[in-house]
Design a protein around this motif. Sequence first.
Motif, PDB file in Angstrom:
ATOM      1  N   GLU A  23       0.982   5.811   9.143  1.00 42.23           N
ATOM      2  CA  GLU A  23       2.087   6.754   8.939  1.00 42.23           C
ATOM      3  C   GLU A  23       3.047   6.186   7.896  1.00 42.23           C
ATOM      4  O   GLU A  23       3.625   5.124   8.086  1.00 42.23           O
ATOM      5  N   VAL A  24       3.170   6.908   6.791  1.00 39.44           N
ATOM      6  CA  VAL A  24       4.073   6.505   5.710  1.00 39.44           C
ATOM      7  C   VAL A  24       5.324   7.363   5.839  1.00 39.44           C
ATOM      8  O   VAL A  24       5.302   8.567   5.578  1.00 39.44           O
ATOM      9  N   ARG A  25       6.423   6.735   6.277  1.00 38.09           N
ATOM     10  CA  ARG A  25       7.669   7.467   6.502  1.00 38.09           C
ATOM     11  C   ARG A  25       8.402   7.735   5.199  1.00 38.09           C
ATOM     12  O   ARG A  25       8.316   6.954   4.256  1.00 38.09           O
ATOM     13  N   LYS A  26       9.132   8.832   5.158  1.00 35.37           N
ATOM     14  CA  LYS A  26       9.922   9.170   3.969  1.00 35.37           C
ATOM     15  C   LYS A  26      11.099   8.219   3.861  1.00 35.37           C
ATOM     16  O   LYS A  26      11.948   8.150   4.753  1.00 35.37           O
ATOM     17  N   HIS A  27      11.126   7.470   2.769  1.00 38.07           N
ATOM     18  CA  HIS A  27      12.170   6.472   2.550  1.00 38.07           C
ATOM     19  C   HIS A  27      12.095   6.053   1.088  1.00 38.07           C
ATOM     20  O   HIS A  27      11.005   6.064   0.500  1.00 38.07           O
ATOM     21  N   PRO A  28      13.208   5.694   0.466  1.00 34.90           N
ATOM     22  CA  PRO A  28      13.147   5.249  -0.929  1.00 34.90           C
ATOM     23  C   PRO A  28      12.146   4.113  -1.157  1.00 34.90           C
ATOM     24  O   PRO A  28      11.532   4.031  -2.222  1.00 34.90           O
ATOM     25  N   ARG A  60       2.557   1.865  11.164  1.00 34.61           N
ATOM     26  CA  ARG A  60       3.707   2.462  10.480  1.00 34.61           C
ATOM     27  C   ARG A  60       4.040   1.644   9.249  1.00 34.61           C
ATOM     28  O   ARG A  60       4.109   0.418   9.310  1.00 34.61           O
ATOM     29  N   VAL A  61       4.243   2.345   8.151  1.00 31.34           N
ATOM     30  CA  VAL A  61       4.502   1.694   6.866  1.00 31.34           C
ATOM     31  C   VAL A  61       5.849   2.155   6.338  1.00 31.34           C
ATOM     32  O   VAL A  61       6.113   3.354   6.247  1.00 31.34           O
ATOM     33  N   ALA A  62       6.695   1.186   5.982  1.00 30.91           N
ATOM     34  CA  ALA A  62       8.015   1.518   5.441  1.00 30.91           C
ATOM     35  C   ALA A  62       8.277   0.820   4.112  1.00 30.91           C
ATOM     36  O   ALA A  62       9.398   0.830   3.622  1.00 30.91           O
ATOM     37  N   SER A  63       7.229   0.205   3.523  1.00 28.62           N
ATOM     38  CA  SER A  63       7.393  -0.454   2.227  1.00 28.62           C
ATOM     39  C   SER A  63       6.023  -0.655   1.596  1.00 28.62           C
ATOM     40  O   SER A  63       4.993  -0.553   2.271  1.00 28.62           O
ATOM     41  N   LYS A 102       9.484  12.212   8.406  1.00 31.75           N
ATOM     42  CA  LYS A 102      10.288  11.478   9.388  1.00 31.75           C
ATOM     43  C   LYS A 102      10.886  10.249   8.738  1.00 31.75           C
ATOM     44  O   LYS A 102      10.264   9.617   7.891  1.00 31.75           O
ATOM     45  N   GLY A 103      12.092   9.902   9.171  1.00 24.31           N
ATOM     46  CA  GLY A 103      12.739   8.698   8.676  1.00 24.31           C
ATOM     47  C   GLY A 103      12.197   7.462   9.379  1.00 24.31           C
ATOM     48  O   GLY A 103      11.471   7.564  10.361  1.00 24.31           O
ATOM     49  N   PRO A 104      12.558   6.274   8.897  1.00 27.92           N
ATOM     50  CA  PRO A 104      12.033   5.031   9.456  1.00 27.92           C
ATOM     51  C   PRO A 104      12.323   4.838  10.946  1.00 27.92           C
ATOM     52  O   PRO A 104      11.548   4.208  11.645  1.00 27.92           O
ATOM     53  N   GLY A 105      13.419   5.373  11.454  1.00 26.49           N
ATOM     54  CA  GLY A 105      13.774   5.144  12.852  1.00 26.49           C
ATOM     55  C   GLY A 105      13.175   6.126  13.844  1.00 26.49           C
ATOM     56  O   GLY A 105      13.252   5.914  15.050  1.00 26.49           O
ATOM     57  N   ALA A 106      12.549   7.199  13.356  1.00 28.65           N
ATOM     58  CA  ALA A 106      12.003   8.222  14.258  1.00 28.65           C
ATOM     59  C   ALA A 106      10.746   7.708  14.956  1.00 28.65           C
ATOM     60  O   ALA A 106      10.055   6.829  14.456  1.00 28.65           O
TER      61      ALA A 106
END
Length: 198
Positions: free
Chosen positions: A125-130, A72-75, A100-104
């Motif tokens: 998985e690249v989550r939708k986030h700024p 999971r990638v959030a940045s 999906k957001g980071p917490g899902a």
Amino acid sequence: MKHQVRVAYVDTEGGPLPSAIGQIQGTPTIRAFVPKRSSARNEKQMLSYDSAREVGDLVRFATANMPNYVERVASEAEANAVAAKASRWGLPRVLVFSNKGPGASTSNLLKALSSEFRRRVLIVEVRKHPRTDAIATEHGVDTLPTLLCLNPTSSTPTNRFQGKDPTPGRLSTFVGKCALGKPVLSKPDADQGTKEEL
């Protein structure tokens, strides 16, 4: 659970039982065979089910024991770390841009694909986030969900899945085309001092 868990039936009266399923004391007996995370060859551990025989309980048991090898990638920093890992191991990547957001939680289908193609491709998985907008922009992703296939040392996609209904069969076919033919069991430049699992 179709496309997520493989279900098999063993006829206990049809002859000798496979040794892998162990001793059966009575029927019905329900067991799960789950890949061990520490096993390079996907050896399985056997889990016995001894709860209620209701659909909801069985589904909870199956999903709670599903292995998850999705990165999971959030940045951008996390994306770069996964790219470096793919390069070290010589593995292609499938980037999954989801809404999906980071917490899902990760979907059961992605978990199943990550087990099926483990050590043949990294599913990211690249989550939708700024913080991930720059990654989407870099790869020209403006529609969700979008899947991209990247070679181990490249950031240019070799294949793209976008604008189609993401059915389990289509996703499995896409990931299969991106994956290596055989699993990578050890790093080509294995460093004895580091322990990194796929």
